[in-house]
Design an enzyme around this catalytic site. Sequence first.
Site, short mmCIF file in Angstrom:
data_model
loop_
_atom_site.label_atom_id
_atom_site.label_comp_id
_atom_site.label_asym_id
_atom_site.label_seq_id
_atom_site.Cartn_x
_atom_site.Cartn_y
_atom_site.Cartn_z
N HIS A 306 0.78 -1.28 -0.09
CA HIS A 306 0.11 -0.03 -0.05
C HIS A 306 0.97 1.38 0.05
O HIS A 306 2.09 1.29 0.60
CB HIS A 306 -0.81 -0.04 1.10
N ASP A 363 -8.10 -5.34 -0.09
CA ASP A 363 -8.45 -5.92 -1.19
C ASP A 363 -8.15 -7.45 -1.08
O ASP A 363 -8.76 -8.49 -1.75
CB ASP A 363 -7.91 -5.67 -2.36
#
Length: 427
Positions: A306, A363
Site C-alpha cells: 500500500h 482487497d
Amino acid sequence: MSDKVVLSYDGKELELPVSTGSMDEKSIDISKLRGATGLITMDPGYKNTGSCESKITFLDGEEGKLLYRGYPIEQIADKSNFEEVMYLLLKGELPTQTELEGFVADIRKNTEVAEELVQMLNAFPEGSHPMGIISALTSALSAFNPEKVNVATEEEMYDAAVTLLGQFPVIAAWSQRKIKGLPLVKSDSSLSYVENFYQMLFNDGSEGYKADPVIVDAFDKLLILHADHEQNCSASTVRLVGSSHAGIFASIAAGISALWGPLHGGANQAVLEMLEAIQNDGGDVAKFIAKAKDKEDPFRLMGFGHRVYKNFDPRARIIKVAADNVLTTLGINDPILDIAKGLEQACLEDDYFKARKLYPNVDFYSGIIYKALEIPTEMFTVMFAVGRLPGWIAQWMEMRQTNQPIGRPRQLYTGAATRDYVEMSAR
Ligand code: CMC
C-alpha cells in the site's frame, strides 16, 4: 519544534511555513516557492505531496490507524451501519435519529432511474465490464439532472449528493443483472440502503423474497470499510476533475474509472483471480511469491502493499475475521481461504516483504467474502465503488466548500529545446 523550513538556493534564503494537522502531522507550505525562486518541486506519484487540507478521514500508515471524522474504523465497523456512515462522512457528525431518517428519506426520493438510462444500459454489448458501464451511466446522469450540475450552495450540493446516492446503487445492481441477462429489479423503499441494494442484485422474484440478514450484515460491514480513504487515486481524481467545476456526476464517473485499475480498487478482482490461479496450479504459494519478488517478472502479489500503510491495513484485519465468520455461518468450506491464509503467512515471514513493509491490504480478503455471497468476480470492484461513493462525495463537497483552486500540476520539460520547423522536402 520549528514552525518553518529554511530553503537556501542561489545564494538566497526562503522561509517556508510549517503547518501542523490535528493529529500532529506536519506539512511545508511551498505555495510561494516558484514565485520566489523559479523552482518547482518534483514528486511523481505524489508520494510526499499533500493536495489539500481535509477534515474527513485520517490515516496513519506507520501505525495502521484509520479514522472517519475522528472515529476509529474498528468502532465504526462494530457499532455503526452504512447509512449512518454516509451521513457522518458527508455532514461531519453522527446523526440524531431524526437527522438520519431525514437523510435516508432524501436518498429514497431519488431511486427512480430514467427509462432512457435503462435503454443505455441495454445498449452495452455482451461481455462489457460493469465498471465501464457504471462509469458511463454515472456520467450520463449529468444529462438527466442538468439542474444539479452547476451547483454552488450547500442546499444544491446536498441535493446533487442525495440524487447520486439514490441512483448509484440502482445502476450498480442493474449492471450485474444486465451482465447475467436477468430482469431488472426495482428499488424497494421499505428496505435499508444496503438491503435494498442487495435485493436489487439478487431478488429472484419468488414470493416473499427476503435477503439473509447475515449476508446483509456482511455487506454492510464491507461497504463501511470501503467508505473513504482520504486522498487515494480515485478520491484525488474526483477532486481534480471537480476542481474545474465539472459537476458531481462527471467527477464521480472519473473516480470510478480511476478505481477500476488493478493497482487500486480493481485489485479485489485481481486477488481472487490470482488465488484461483494458485489453486489451479496445485496450490504452491512459494512459486507465486518467488515470481512476485523477481524484478524481471512484472507479476505482483495482488492485495499486498500500500502506498500509505507500512503496517497492517486495519481494514484487512477486520475483513479477515469477517471472511471467516461469513464462510462459517454460511457453511462454506472454500479452499481459497486456506490458500489466502497460507500466502499471507508466508509473505509475513519473507525477508523481501518484511524489508519493504508489504502487508495484506483491504482487497486481500474482501473477494473471498464477495465470492461466498455469490457476487460475480467482475462485480467485485463495483462493490468497492458502492462503498466508496459517500467518501468521494464528501471529498468533492469539501473541495467545493473550501474553494479549492483548479488542480493543475507543473512539469519539468525534458523534450527538444526550441528548434526551427523543417520543411517536408528537407526531412
Ligand atoms: N508484490 C511484490 N512487490 C511489491 C508489491 C507487491 N504487491 N507491492 C510493492 N512491491 C515492491 C515494489 O516492487 C518495490 O520494490 P523495490 O523497492 O525493490 O523497487 C517496493 O515494494 C515499493 O513498492 P512501490 O511500487 O514503490 O509502492 P507504491 O506505493 O508505488 O505502490 C501499490 C503501492 C499498492 C500500487 C503496490 O503495493 C501494488 O502494486 N500492490 C498490488 C496491487 C494492490 O493490491 N492494490 C490495492 C491497493 S489497496 C486498495 C486500493 O487502493 O484500492
